[in-house]
Write an enzyme that holds these catalytic residues in place. Structure first.
Site, PDB file in Angstrom:
ATOM      1  N   HIS A 156      -9.504   0.501  -1.583  1.00  0.00           N
ATOM      2  CA  HIS A 156      -9.527   1.206  -0.302  1.00  0.00           C
ATOM      3  C   HIS A 156     -10.960   1.122   0.238  1.00  0.00           C
ATOM      4  CE1 HIS A 156      -5.755   2.919  -1.609  1.00  0.00           C
ATOM      5  NE2 HIS A 156      -5.686   3.799  -0.630  1.00  0.00           N
ATOM      6  N   ASP A 178       1.582   4.100   2.723  1.00  0.00           N
ATOM      7  CA  ASP A 178       0.520   4.879   2.059  1.00  0.00           C
ATOM      8  C   ASP A 178       1.114   6.032   1.243  1.00  0.00           C
ATOM      9  OD1 ASP A 178      -2.086   5.428   1.301  1.00  0.00           O
ATOM     10  OD2 ASP A 178      -2.751   6.162   3.260  1.00  0.00           O
ATOM     11  N   ASP A 179       1.433   7.139   1.891  1.00  0.00           N
ATOM     12  CA  ASP A 179       1.975   8.331   1.218  1.00  0.00           C
ATOM     13  C   ASP A 179       3.120   8.866   2.082  1.00  0.00           C
ATOM     14  OD1 ASP A 179      -0.204   8.747  -0.933  1.00  0.00           O
ATOM     15  OD2 ASP A 179      -1.345   8.527   0.926  1.00  0.00           O
ATOM     16  N   HIS A 221       0.858  -1.186   0.000  1.00  0.00           N
ATOM     17  CA  HIS A 221       0.000   0.000   0.000  1.00  0.00           C
ATOM     18  C   HIS A 221       0.891   1.232   0.000  1.00  0.00           C
ATOM     19  CE1 HIS A 221      -3.900   1.995   1.729  1.00  0.00           C
ATOM     20  NE2 HIS A 221      -3.222   2.829   0.951  1.00  0.00           N
ATOM     21  N   HIS A 260       1.242   4.707  -2.582  1.00  0.00           N
ATOM     22  CA  HIS A 260       0.874   5.482  -3.778  1.00  0.00           C
ATOM     23  C   HIS A 260       2.157   6.170  -4.226  1.00  0.00           C
ATOM     24  CE1 HIS A 260      -3.509   5.168  -2.798  1.00  0.00           C
ATOM     25  NE2 HIS A 260      -3.018   5.058  -1.573  1.00  0.00           N
ATOM     26  N   GLU A 293     -11.536   3.260   5.510  1.00  0.00           N
ATOM     27  CA  GLU A 293     -10.567   4.241   6.035  1.00  0.00           C
ATOM     28  C   GLU A 293     -11.385   5.314   6.759  1.00  0.00           C
ATOM     29  OE1 GLU A 293      -8.442   6.418   3.013  1.00  0.00           O
ATOM     30  OE2 GLU A 293      -6.860   7.058   4.408  1.00  0.00           O
TER      31      GLU A 293
HETATM   32  N1  ADE Z   1      -4.769   8.402  -2.305  1.00  0.00           N
HETATM   33  C1  ADE Z   1      -3.552   8.517  -1.767  1.00  0.00           C
HETATM   34  N2  ADE Z   1      -3.592   8.200  -0.461  1.00  0.00           N
HETATM   35  C2  ADE Z   1      -4.873   7.860  -0.174  1.00  0.00           C
HETATM   36  C3  ADE Z   1      -5.562   7.437   0.986  1.00  0.00           C
HETATM   37  N3  ADE Z   1      -4.939   7.293   2.165  1.00  0.00           N
HETATM   38  N4  ADE Z   1      -6.875   7.202   0.904  1.00  0.00           N
HETATM   39  C4  ADE Z   1      -7.521   7.359  -0.244  1.00  0.00           C
HETATM   40  N5  ADE Z   1      -6.937   7.756  -1.369  1.00  0.00           N
HETATM   41  C5  ADE Z   1      -5.623   8.006  -1.343  1.00  0.00           C
HETATM   42 ZN    ZN Z   2      -3.931   4.602   0.207  1.00  0.00          ZN
END
Ligand code: ADE
Ligand code: ZN
Length: 331
Positions: free
Chosen positions: A196, A277-278, A17, A19, A199
């Site tokens: 996803h 994630d990011d 996970h 991006h 969340e």
């Molecule tokens: N795009 C990038 N990070 C995300 C996240 N945590 N939830 C949904 N879309 C995303």
């Molecule tokens: Zn994500």
């Protein structure tokens, strides 16, 4: 048993996970802005970092889409993915299933070929270094079903470079069922399916991801814990959750890392994994996520090893005959 830090550092793991656009560090944002002559709404790297304070998912997404506006050329996508993959390798990541958001680029005039070629070059370099990488194309769920279909069709020439499809962006108000037919089409193309869900969205969205989309993994899934029948389903069918502790903290999915449910997920018998994630936006790559959440909730070295093993088991990697590790079907 060696100490926790050593276990986190030395245990091979998969990242499921991530991006790639969320690995755009402020420094690289500035470099690419200069290279491409793109104006930025920030005066310095420090100012960017100060802006990264989010009250919810949407506040993050607004800056995430703005930040990726500096990505214009094949070299940009190569540099972005290459930097992430080197960083992941340093954390003993042996396999990556990488999300990318094509609509966030084609929607501002960057051809799909530009990003596919840049990402492919970074992936080839990573494979030479011994880390396998597969791509998962994510549909932006705030856009329409028709736009998702157009994206899937546009990606057909690159079918063999894709492992699967996913679903991301603004969750609440955009249930998985909106994309049922798109996921059916992706399945017919032989693509693997993830989404996803849970969340910010309710447990019903996780049910829909499973029962309507046929998702094989749930990205995040935190809110599934509110529904005992759903927990039983995830456990009994061994549906992995790709959990992202620092993202959950920064996007206020949890109030405090000490309240993070990762340990509870393991205790419930769920196939939980730890991911970043990011990472450029949430203050840490995969091992930072392991360290911070382990300290906050008191994970043991055995828990770390379980989470890492879960990530390898939950990947779509096909082990080499003869038991080799980190070998993936060539997609
Ligand atoms: N795009 C990038 N990070 C995300 C996240 N945590 N939830 C949904 N879309 C995303
Ligand atoms: Zn994500």
């Amino acid at each position: 048993m060696p100490n926790l830090n050593e276990v986190i550092r030395s245990t091979p793991k998969a990242e499921l996970h991530i991006h790639v656009e969320g690995s755009l560090e402020p420094r690289m944002m500035f470099d690419l802005a200069r290279r491409n002559g793109v104006p930025l709404p920030y005066g310095s790297v420090e100012e960017v970092r100060r802006a990264y304070s989010f009250g919810n998912l949407q506040e993050f997404l607004d800056l995430y889409y703005e930040g990726m506006n500096v990505l214009r050329t094949e070299e940009d996508f190569l540099d972005l993915a290459d930097a992430y993959l080197r960083r992941a390798a340093a954390d003993n990541v042996v396999h990556v299933e990488m999300f990318f958001d094509p609509q966030a680029h084609t929607g501002r005039g960057v051809p799909l070929s530009t990003l596919m070629d840049g990402l492919e070059r970074a992936i080839a370099r990573s494979r030479e270094r011994g880390v396998s990488v597969s791509l998962i194309l994510c549909f932006l769920r705030h856009l329409t079903e028709g736009e998702a279909f157009e994206t899937l069709e546009a990606a057909e020439p690159w079918r063999d470079r894709l492992l699967g499809v996913g679903l991301d962006s603004s969750e609440v108000g955009h249930p998985p069922s909106k994309f049922a037919r798109v996921f059916d089409a992706a399945r017919d193309m032989g693509l693997r399916l993830v989404a996803h869900a849970g969340e910010e969205g309710p447990p019903e969205y996780v049910w829909e991801a499973l029962d309507i989309l046929g998702a094989e993994r749930i990205d995040h899934g935190n809110r599934a814990l509110e529904d005992d029948a759903l927990v039983a389903r995830l456990r009994d069918d061994r549906i992995p959750l790709t959990v992202c502790p620092l993202s959950n903290l920064e996007l206020r999915v949890v109030d405090d890392l000490a309240a993070h449910p990762i340990k509870r997920m393991l205790d419930l018998g769920l196939v939980a994994t730890v991911n970043s994630d990011d990472p450029a936006y949430f203050g840490g790559y995969i091992n930072d996520n392991f360290h911070r959440v382990a300290e906050a909730v008191g994970l043991s070295p055995e828990d770390i090893q379980t989470l890492a093993k879960n990530s390898l088991d939950a990947s779509f990697m096909v082990p080499e005959v003869g038991g080799g590790q980190g070998v993936v079907r060539n997609r």
